[in-house]
Design a protein around this motif. Sequence first.
Motif: not given
Length: 80
Positions: A4, A6, A8, A12, A18-19, A70, A72
Amino acid sequence: MPVKLVFLGKLADLAGAPEREVEAPLDWQALVGTLGAELGDALAGEKVKVAVNGAVLSDKTALSAKDGDEVALLPPVSGG
């Protein structure tokens, strides 16, 4: 189970969401290749940080994400 991503802040906006989910395993080259030129160029800057499962990498090019992780993508933060 995919990785996943992500996004930010302004990342984004560049990603359009956003994901996003991508196939595992995921290393730095695969990440940049998956995201396209504009977003890949934004990630290449020194100020963008990468975190895997909440831990910020000291060297984002050492990214190694597996199923269920995940990742980010953290843009530079401006403040005042």
